[in-house]
Design an enzyme around this catalytic site. Structure first.
Site, mmCIF file in Angstrom:
data_model
loop_
_atom_site.group_PDB
_atom_site.id
_atom_site.type_symbol
_atom_site.label_atom_id
_atom_site.label_comp_id
_atom_site.label_asym_id
_atom_site.label_seq_id
_atom_site.Cartn_x
_atom_site.Cartn_y
_atom_site.Cartn_z
ATOM 1 N N ASN A 46 40.255 -4.830 -23.169
ATOM 2 C CA ASN A 46 39.649 -4.692 -21.843
ATOM 3 C C ASN A 46 39.794 -3.257 -21.357
ATOM 4 O O ASN A 46 40.804 -2.593 -21.626
ATOM 5 C CB ASN A 46 40.217 -5.708 -20.838
ATOM 6 N N GLU A 48 39.368 -1.333 -17.798
ATOM 7 C CA GLU A 48 39.157 -1.540 -16.350
ATOM 8 C C GLU A 48 38.640 -0.273 -15.678
ATOM 9 O O GLU A 48 38.642 0.819 -16.262
ATOM 10 C CB GLU A 48 40.468 -2.020 -15.717
ATOM 11 N N CYS A 57 35.389 -6.593 -20.463
ATOM 12 C CA CYS A 57 36.375 -7.468 -21.110
ATOM 13 C C CYS A 57 36.536 -7.098 -22.588
ATOM 14 O O CYS A 57 35.641 -6.507 -23.204
ATOM 15 C CB CYS A 57 35.921 -8.914 -21.051
ATOM 16 N N GLU A 59 36.415 -9.035 -25.215
ATOM 17 C CA GLU A 59 35.438 -9.685 -26.098
ATOM 18 C C GLU A 59 34.148 -8.885 -26.153
ATOM 19 O O GLU A 59 33.546 -8.695 -27.213
ATOM 20 C CB GLU A 59 35.119 -11.100 -25.608
ATOM 21 N N CYS A 92 35.741 -15.310 -20.524
ATOM 22 C CA CYS A 92 35.049 -15.495 -19.246
ATOM 23 C C CYS A 92 33.583 -15.858 -19.503
ATOM 24 O O CYS A 92 33.076 -15.757 -20.619
ATOM 25 C CB CYS A 92 35.158 -14.233 -18.388
ATOM 26 N N CYS A 95 31.289 -13.108 -21.010
ATOM 27 C CA CYS A 95 31.532 -12.902 -22.445
ATOM 28 C C CYS A 95 30.966 -14.054 -23.271
ATOM 29 O O CYS A 95 30.409 -13.838 -24.353
ATOM 30 C CB CYS A 95 33.019 -12.716 -22.715
#
Ligand code: THU
Length: 132
Positions: A46, A48, A57, A59, A92, A95
């Site tokens: 990830n 940010e 993210c 993934e 999520c 993703c």
């Protein structure tokens, strides 16, 4: 299905990838490792941003890296987080949708979960090309 060795290696790669997480705000590390049809493993973490919505993210980092390196077919993805294997962390919604674009049946391994999932179990009735 992928064999046991591949599955363990994939989880291990996701664990290693989370150490590169840029998670300045949440302090929550996530790593992902995606397995291509020709058995290459590409990892992501990830990333940010101070504008929180700009966060990517793990993934999606992994699959975008893979796509941008010329891969199009994927068999499996493994995901590990700061809380793994104690807590089970699932991908999520965004993703899931991004993964479904390339393989709606991709196998999802969650660090700490004995069970594996087909993406179609995690994202049933997904929005897809036949609907547009
Ligand atoms: N995160 C992921 O990397 N993957 C997921 O599937 C869920 C959430 C990240 C985004 C953010 O950096 C942190 O976890 C906390 O939400």
């Amino acid at each position: 299905m992928i064999d046991l060795l591949n599955y363990k290696e994939l989880i291990q790669k996701a664990r290693e990838a989370k150490e590169f997480a840029y998670c300045h705000y949440s302090k929550f590390k996530v790593g992902a490792a995606i397995l291509t049809d020709d058995d290459k493993i590409i990892t992501g973490c990830n990333v940010e941003n101070v504008s929180y919505g700009a966060t990517n993210c793990a993934e999606r980092t992994a699959i975008f890296k893979a796509i941008s390196e010329g891969h199009r077919s994927f068999k499996a993805i493994a995901i590990s987080s700061s809380e793994s294997p104690k807590k089970l962390i699932y991908p999520c919604g965004i993703c899931r949708q991004v993964l479904a674009e390339f393989n709606p049946e991709i196998i999802v391994y969650i660090d700490g979960d004995e069970k594996s999932y087909k993406l179609s179990e995690l994202l049933p009735k997904s929005f897809n090309e036949s609907q547009i």
